[in-house]
Write a protein that holds these residues in place. Structure first.
Motif, PDB file in Angstrom:
ATOM      1  N   THR A  58       0.861  -1.156  -0.102  1.00  0.00           N
ATOM      2  CA  THR A  58       0.058   0.048   0.007  1.00  0.00           C
ATOM      3  C   THR A  58       0.914   1.217  -0.058  1.00  0.00           C
ATOM      4  OG1 THR A  58      -1.607  -1.091   1.275  1.00  0.00           O
ATOM      5  CG2 THR A  58      -1.895   1.175   1.381  1.00  0.00           C
ATOM      6  N   GLU A  77       9.602   3.091   6.681  1.00  0.00           N
ATOM      7  CA  GLU A  77       9.287   2.015   7.219  1.00  0.00           C
ATOM      8  C   GLU A  77       9.818   1.573   8.715  1.00  0.00           C
ATOM      9  OE1 GLU A  77       7.274  -1.083   6.864  1.00  0.00           O
ATOM     10  OE2 GLU A  77       8.523  -1.948   8.386  1.00  0.00           O
ATOM     11  N   SER A  86       3.194  -7.704   3.478  1.00  0.00           N
ATOM     12  CA  SER A  86       3.532  -7.800   2.042  1.00  0.00           C
ATOM     13  C   SER A  86       4.826  -8.684   1.784  1.00  0.00           C
ATOM     14  CB  SER A  86       3.800  -6.497   1.579  1.00  0.00           C
ATOM     15  OG  SER A  86       2.646  -5.648   1.672  1.00  0.00           O
ATOM     16  N   VAL A  92      -0.751 -15.158  -3.091  1.00  0.00           N
ATOM     17  CA  VAL A  92      -1.857 -15.484  -4.080  1.00  0.00           C
ATOM     18  C   VAL A  92      -2.353 -14.197  -4.510  1.00  0.00           C
ATOM     19  CG1 VAL A  92      -4.158 -16.393  -4.091  1.00  0.00           C
ATOM     20  CG2 VAL A  92      -2.411 -17.309  -2.707  1.00  0.00           C
ATOM     21  N   VAL A 230       7.876   5.638  12.470  1.00  0.00           N
ATOM     22  CA  VAL A 230       7.403   7.093  12.764  1.00  0.00           C
ATOM     23  C   VAL A 230       6.870   6.804  14.456  1.00  0.00           C
ATOM     24  CG1 VAL A 230       5.752   8.556  12.356  1.00  0.00           C
ATOM     25  CG2 VAL A 230       6.731   7.427  10.511  1.00  0.00           C
ATOM     26  N   VAL A 392      -2.338  -8.838  -1.793  1.00  0.00           N
ATOM     27  CA  VAL A 392      -1.465  -8.674  -2.748  1.00  0.00           C
ATOM     28  C   VAL A 392      -1.587  -7.895  -4.026  1.00  0.00           C
ATOM     29  CG1 VAL A 392       0.121 -10.238  -4.380  1.00  0.00           C
ATOM     30  CG2 VAL A 392      -0.367 -10.922  -2.131  1.00  0.00           C
TER      31      VAL A 392
END
Ligand SMILES: Cc1cc2nc3c(=O)[nH]c(=O)nc-3n(C[C@H](O)[C@H](O)[C@H](O)COP(=O)(O)OP(=O)(O)OC[C@H]3O[C@@H](n4cnc5c(N)ncnc54)[C@H](O)[C@@H]3O)c2cc1C
Length: 449
Positions: A58, A77, A86, A92, A230, A392
């Protein structure tokens, strides 16, 4: 890692109970990804147009489209890129929401269902677009489609009704119904009474996909920083001040893309109580040889079953991957992995003596209405989360729409944008509640209801 796994597999192969001696700890994806680029922590104080919190599909897809719109995004991140769902999922590629399209039509009308169905198909197609755009060869995308296998006649009747509805009401010609014999030929094992084939979608190497996205963004000049949680952010002048252990970022807006990992710091406290993190686990066998290698899952699709506590399987190279519910609570448990292996061997008796070489788990974000949501907390903060274990394609495709919202557009994604992310009532009781619901579902599955 790969060497350790091989040793484990070799030792386990000689043991009467392969699981007893197999102590694999890491994901198959981490062991097989070709090279892992490093993304340095935020090096001091910076300015940007938009801070994206979360380096999964995302956040990264959002950064891609913000940059394409001429803005300067910066992705922060907390752990490693792909360290959330992720990089550890089943790979799938599906356009389905957890809430079925027929349920959506019944509650919100056929046009909403059609819109969301098209959104799913578009998201699937967008996976190939991203892989091509960033030349992510290791993603190994295979558009093989998926097969849903019915575990009893009641479930098969429901699948047939669903297939008819998808074809007639939504014009979905990728759907067909398979007999018990056809399902047996597809998976190389008996036990299912029929199935529903969907030729949309496929399978991918999820970690290679997410790392390839991040590396591609960096090549295009987008800042992506790992090991940069963060800690908090606050409104300041006309924007926000975002604080991390290694520096700050002044930006005009923030995008929260933290899905099931929204309780890592207080920065995302406002969305945390809108998702229930539910542990999903996976195991992978040693490479299959001989009869098992030739016979099992020859069509290379992804496969799910209709039990409430759904289990699913696919091949990755010559290994079989099997997934389902993980342990309750904050940590993995041997018992949950052992339960998965037992279910796998019940389904595929040929695997009784095949060692499990990798086992891992992660969190999926369940929402009250079983749908992801994209919206605004206020004029400076956008959120996009709640993929309910199906992100996904949907999460990697939604960045276009997140960027649209950030830049002042009004994306309309059916229920994803038209209904807000709602707080879970009695959030403090989520863990016992999940246990009770899962226990009840397991009971119904066990008695064949
Ligand atoms: C075991 C498993 C199997 C799955 N299988 C499938 C599948 O086969 N198909 C499918 O479609 N979906 C599957 N999913 C779901 C899919 O992985 C997710 O829907 C998808 O990865 C969500 O992407 P995301 O970018 O929204 O969130 P994530 O990838 O979870 O990323 C969120 C990131 O935010 C970071 N973060 C959190 N707080 C902060 C902070 N304060 N500062 C900075 N960073 C922060 C986290 O570290 C994390 O990396 C599976 C999930 C799991 C766990």
């Amino acid at each position: 890692m790969a060497a350790a796994s091989t040793d484990t597999a070799r030792n386990a192969a000689t043991a009467p109970n392969a699981f007893a001696t197999a102590r694999p700890v890491a994901s198959l994806w981490a062991a097989t990804v070709a090279g892992r680029p490093a993304f340095a922590p935020l090096p001091g104080d910076r300015t940007a147009d938009v801070v994206v919190i979360g380096g999964g599909y995302t956040g990264l897809s959002t950064a891609r489209y913000l940059a394409k719109a001429g803005l300067v995004p910066i992705v922060l991140e907390a752990g490693r890129i792909g360290g959330g769902g992720s990089g550890r999922n089943g790979g799938v590629v599906s356009g389905k929401f957890r809430l079925g399209f027929r349920d959506i039509a019944n509650a919100h009308g056929i046009e909403t269902a059609r819109y969301m169905h098209d959104l799913g198909v578009e998201a699937i197609e967008h996976v190939a677009t991203l892989i091509e755009a960033y030349d992510i060869q290791g993603a190994d995308y295979r558009p093989t489609g998926s097969l849903r296998c019915a575990h009893n006649e009641v479930s098969f009747a429901a699948l047939r009704t669903e297939a008819d509805w998808l074809r007639n009401a939504l014009g979905d010609d990728a759907i067909s119904v398979l007999s018990a014999e056809e399902v047996a030929a597809e998976i190389g094992a008996k036990g299912f009474v029929g199935g529903m084939l969907n030729t949309h979608g496929g399978v991918v190497h999820p970690l290679a996909f997410v790392l390839g996205l991040a590396a591609g963004l960096v090549r295009d000049g987008v800042a992506v920083h790992e090991a940069t949680p963060v800690l908090r952010f606050r409104r300041e002048d006309s924007g926000v001040l975002v604080e991390t252990p290694s520096g700050t970022v002044r930006a005009r807006q923030v995008v929260i893309a933290t899905d099931a990992y929204s309780d890592l710091t207080g920065a995302t406290a406002k969305v945390r109580t809108s998702v229930i993190p539910f542990r999903s686990a996976m195991i992978a066998t040693a490479p299959l040889t001989g009869t098992a290698g030739e016979k099992l899952l020859p069509t290379g699709r992804s496969y799910t079953e209709t039990r409430r506590m759904m289990r699913w399987f696919r091949k990755a190279g010559d290994r079989l991957l099997y997934g389902g519910r993980g342990a309750f609570g904050k940590d993995d448990s041997d018992a949950a992995f052992a339960a998965l292996q037992t279910a796998m061997v019940q389904q595929f008796p040929e695997l009784a003596d095949v060692p499990v070489t990798h086992r891992w788990s992660g969190l999926v974000a369940m929402t009250l209405d079983s749908l992801p949501h994209l919206g605004r907390l206020d004029d400076r903060v956008v959120y996009c989360m709640g993929f309910n274990g199906s992100g996904v394609a949907l999460a990697s495709g939604i960045g276009r729409h997140v960027a649209d919202l950030v830049t002042g557009g009004r994306p309309t994604l059916g229920l994803v944008t038209d209904t807000p992310l709602k707080a879970i009532p009695f959030y403090g009781l989520r863990e016992p509640a999940v246990r009770v619901v899962a226990g009840w579902y397991q009971f119904l599955d066990a008695i064949g209801r």
